[in-house]
Design a protein around this motif. Structure first.
Motif, PDB file in Angstrom:
ATOM      1  N   THR A  63     -42.861   6.642  52.224  1.00 29.52           N
ATOM      2  CA  THR A  63     -41.591   6.268  53.412  1.00 29.52           C
ATOM      3  C   THR A  63     -42.152   7.682  53.621  1.00 29.52           C
ATOM      4  OG1 THR A  63     -39.948   6.281  51.197  1.00 29.52           O
ATOM      5  CG2 THR A  63     -39.915   7.444  53.558  1.00 29.52           C
ATOM      6  N   GLN A  98     -35.304   2.604  53.158  1.00 29.54           N
ATOM      7  CA  GLN A  98     -35.510   2.637  51.896  1.00 29.54           C
ATOM      8  C   GLN A  98     -33.525   1.803  51.402  1.00 29.54           C
ATOM      9  OE1 GLN A  98     -37.180   4.958  50.028  1.00 29.54           O
ATOM     10  NE2 GLN A  98     -37.144   4.299  47.864  1.00 29.54           N
ATOM     11  N   ASP A 174     -39.305  -0.079  54.414  1.00 23.05           N
ATOM     12  CA  ASP A 174     -39.529   0.715  53.075  1.00 23.05           C
ATOM     13  C   ASP A 174     -39.109   0.104  51.599  1.00 23.05           C
ATOM     14  OD1 ASP A 174     -40.332   2.936  51.544  1.00 23.05           O
ATOM     15  OD2 ASP A 174     -38.857   4.101  52.999  1.00 23.05           O
ATOM     16  N   GLU A 175     -39.579  -0.441  50.998  1.00 21.63           N
ATOM     17  CA  GLU A 175     -38.991  -1.141  49.290  1.00 21.63           C
ATOM     18  C   GLU A 175     -37.411  -1.656  49.989  1.00 21.63           C
ATOM     19  OE1 GLU A 175     -38.838   1.562  46.032  1.00 21.63           O
ATOM     20  OE2 GLU A 175     -39.656   3.112  47.216  1.00 21.63           O
TER      21      GLU A 175
END
Ligand SMILES: Nc1ncnc2c1ncn2[C@@H]1O[C@H](COP(=O)(O)OP(=O)(O)OP(=O)(O)O)[C@@H](O)[C@H]1O
Ligand SMILES: [Mg+2]
Lengths: 289, 284
Positions: A63, A98, A174-175
């Motif tokens: 991140t 995320q 991000d994921e």
């Protein structure tokens, strides 16, 4: 396999969209005490229209790396260049976080429109663009819903639409699919590939799923923890589109998967910061699952 | 969603008549989660009111009606007070003081809290004084206020203002400081200029806090209205309270108490209604 030890200095090259060169970043913990090193000497580059997966265990600075590339934070040392200059947050770089980070009191339309407000578009153009992007992620029916009424997968699609709306040349993810169930995730991956094929932004896609990285990426940057760094970059030479055939059955896929999985396991087991209780029970090198 | 309510109720009836206990449990769980039917609540409230009346009647007969007037005697007193006009005049006086003090507190408190939250240095500088003032019992200022503003409407309004200001200001300040860091970073990431981050993320996020402040401020404001009317020129509902209390006219005294309670309920319920309207995005 190419080692990322020596950085690729190609910032003059117009084909390279994102370059990190020996980037270090540390944080002062909120409660005081020693600074935590999140990234140390991280180097990588992403070509125009390329899809790079950042693969690594939790806490290895994935991140942090994306936030650096977006220009949200500045490196302690080293250089981060996007389009040949230090990045500034804005419509050229899209960020899918995320957590979804939707504005709870705004309807889907207004959430998507939020990233279009500083592009100098007319109200009509913005409306048209918003409508089109919402359609692209398949949420037309929910355009007037509040985020609280949407499922996790739908929220993630709104966040994706918001990031795509300004048509960024670099897309940071991000994921994005971590909190979505396996079936929906697969569909979302296919959808992402479809969009990416059409628009061709350079993508930095963070994941800690080995399979997801191999299925999606042109290249995988493997990151390791304590302190976070890019260990190696692995090209994924599997034919695209990968969902039209069973890529998982290819020998190359199996080989990549085995290599990456064992490296990942190694990181977790050898990370002094992890307190993995089963550490003594597992052989660090052996047993591909 | 309102469209589906009737269908849902019908569906529930059909399913429950089938006697499926699993379904019933599911709906029971659902009922725990969602706000209960407002009609039903109204019904229960009326039932509870009847119960209170009955208890009141019993207490009055047992304690003697010169200590505790019966509901009927109170009702008669109310009719007289309304008929002779004192009660209406008193309500008018009190509401004037209460609402103007409260309004000024909103006009001053909300912007001041927002500005303190927006400019951290200013906020950090002033917050000590604000908290100190909030912790001082406001009654302590009444002699000073009387010296400065006399015993009239100005003094009363100022006492109400001072009471309502602190919770309003402090909550607006806290609301701005509590802005969601993740949303702020998202806004920064899409290139939103600072001014608009404030107006489109920080301010809307602070609204629930501001409304809580208003509700507390409204309650304290009402208390301070009565206090002001007792300490300065004896007028309004507080004034009637003093007069009837001191002369042991308990029925009239009770009328005033109930009137104050009614005003309090109306104001806080209105604020609650506004809160529900503003935060409609919360409920599904
Ligand atoms: N704002 C911050 N303040 C203090 N420490 C931070 C901050 N951001 C990150 N860190 C630290 O830096 C390290 C890397 O964090 P980062 O969030 O980049 O990891 P990650 O690879 O994204 O992990 P995950 O997969 O769990 O999301 C962690 O040790 C974390 O505690
Ligand atoms: Mg992370």
């Amino acid at each position: 396999m190419m080692s990322a030890g020596d950085p690729v200095e190609r910032s003059g090259d117009a084909e390279v969209r994102v370059v990190l060169d020996r980037v270090c970043k540390s944080f002062a913990p909120a409660g005081g005490g020693d600074r935590v090193s999140a990234l140390q000497d991280a180097s990588l580059s992403v070509g125009s229209g390329k899809f790079l997966a950042l693969l690594g265990p939790s806490g290895c600075g994935k991140t942090t790396l994306l936030r650096l590339v977006d220009g949200l934070i500045q490196p302690d040392s080293g250089t981060v260049h996007v389009f040949g200059a230090p990045p500034r947050p804005g419509p050229d770089i899209g960020f899918v976080f995320q957590s979804f980070r939707l504005i709870p009191w705004a309807k889907v339309t207004r959430n998507v429109d939020f990233s279009l407000r500083d592009l100098g578009l007319t109200a009509a153009e913005r409306e048209e663009r918003t409508r089109r992007v919402i359609k692209m992620v398949g949420l037309t029916r929910f355009a007037n819903a509040y985020p609280a009424t949407l499922s996790g997968g739908m929220k993630q699609r709104v966040a994706l639409a918001r990031a795509l709306a300004p048509e960024p040349k670099v897309l940071l993810m991000d994921e994005p699919f971590a909190s979505i169930d396996a079936q929906t995730r697969e569909l979302m991956q296919i959808e992402l590939m479809r969009i990416w094929t059409r628009r061709r932004p350079a993508v930095l896609f963070v994941t800690h799923s080995v399979d997801e990285a191999i299925i999606l990426a042109d290249e995988i940057a493997l990151m390791g923890p304590s302190p976070g760094k890019v260990i190696e970059t692995v090209p994924v030479d599997l034919e695209r589109p990968r969902w039209t055939y069973d890529a998982r059955a290819e020998p190359r896929y199996v080989e990549l998967r085995k290599h990456l999985s064992s490296r990942m396991r190694q990181f977790v087991l050898s990370d002094p910061a992890s307190e993995f209780f089963g550490r003594d029970l597992v052989q660090p090198d052996g047993m591909g699952s | 969603m309102a469209l589906f309510k009737r269908e849902l109720a019908m569906l529930r009836d059909v399913l429950q008549s089938c006697g499926s206990s699993a379904v019933r449990t599911a709906f029971a769980l659902r009922n725990l989660c969602k706000p209960p039917d407002s009609l039903m609540i109204a019904f229960y409230r009326i039932g509870f009111f009847a119960l209170l009346m009955a208890l009141w009647q019993v207490a009055a007969t047992r304690m003697g009606t010169n200590v505790l007037p019966s509901p009927l005697a109170t009702w008669r007193a109310a009719q007289t007070l309304v008929g002779e006009g004192q009660l209406i005049v008193a309500i008018g006086d009190s509401l004037t003081v209460y609402l103007s003090g409260f309004a000024i507190a909103i006009i001053v408190g909300v912007p001041l809290g927002v500005v303190m939250g927006g400019f951290r240095v200013l906020g950090k500088t002033l917050e000590v004084y604000v908290f100190a003032l909030a912790a001082t019992p406001r009654v302590a200022f009444i002699p000073l206020i009387i010296v400065l503003l006399g015993l009239g409407v100005e003094a009363k309004t100022f006492i109400v203002f001072l009471g309502a200001l602190m919770p309003i200001l402090i909550n607006a300040y806290a609301g701005v400081l509590a802005a969601d860091e993740e949303l702020l970073e998202m806004a920064r990431s899409v290139g939103t200029p600072r001014g608009r981050i404030f107006t489109s993320i920080v301010l809307p996020g602070a609204v629930p806090f501001v409304i809580v402040g208003l509700r507390i401020g409204a309650t304290i404001g009402l208390i301070n209205t009565v206090v002001a009317e007792l300490y300065t020129a004896v007028r309004g509902l507080g004034g009637l309270l003093a007069i009837y209390g001191n002369t042991f006219r308990m029925a009239e005294y009770f009328v005033v108490v109930l009137t104050l309670a009614t005003v309090g309920v109306i104001v806080t319920e209105s604020l609650r209604y506004i809160e529900a309207r503003v935060s409609r995005w919360r409920d599904v």
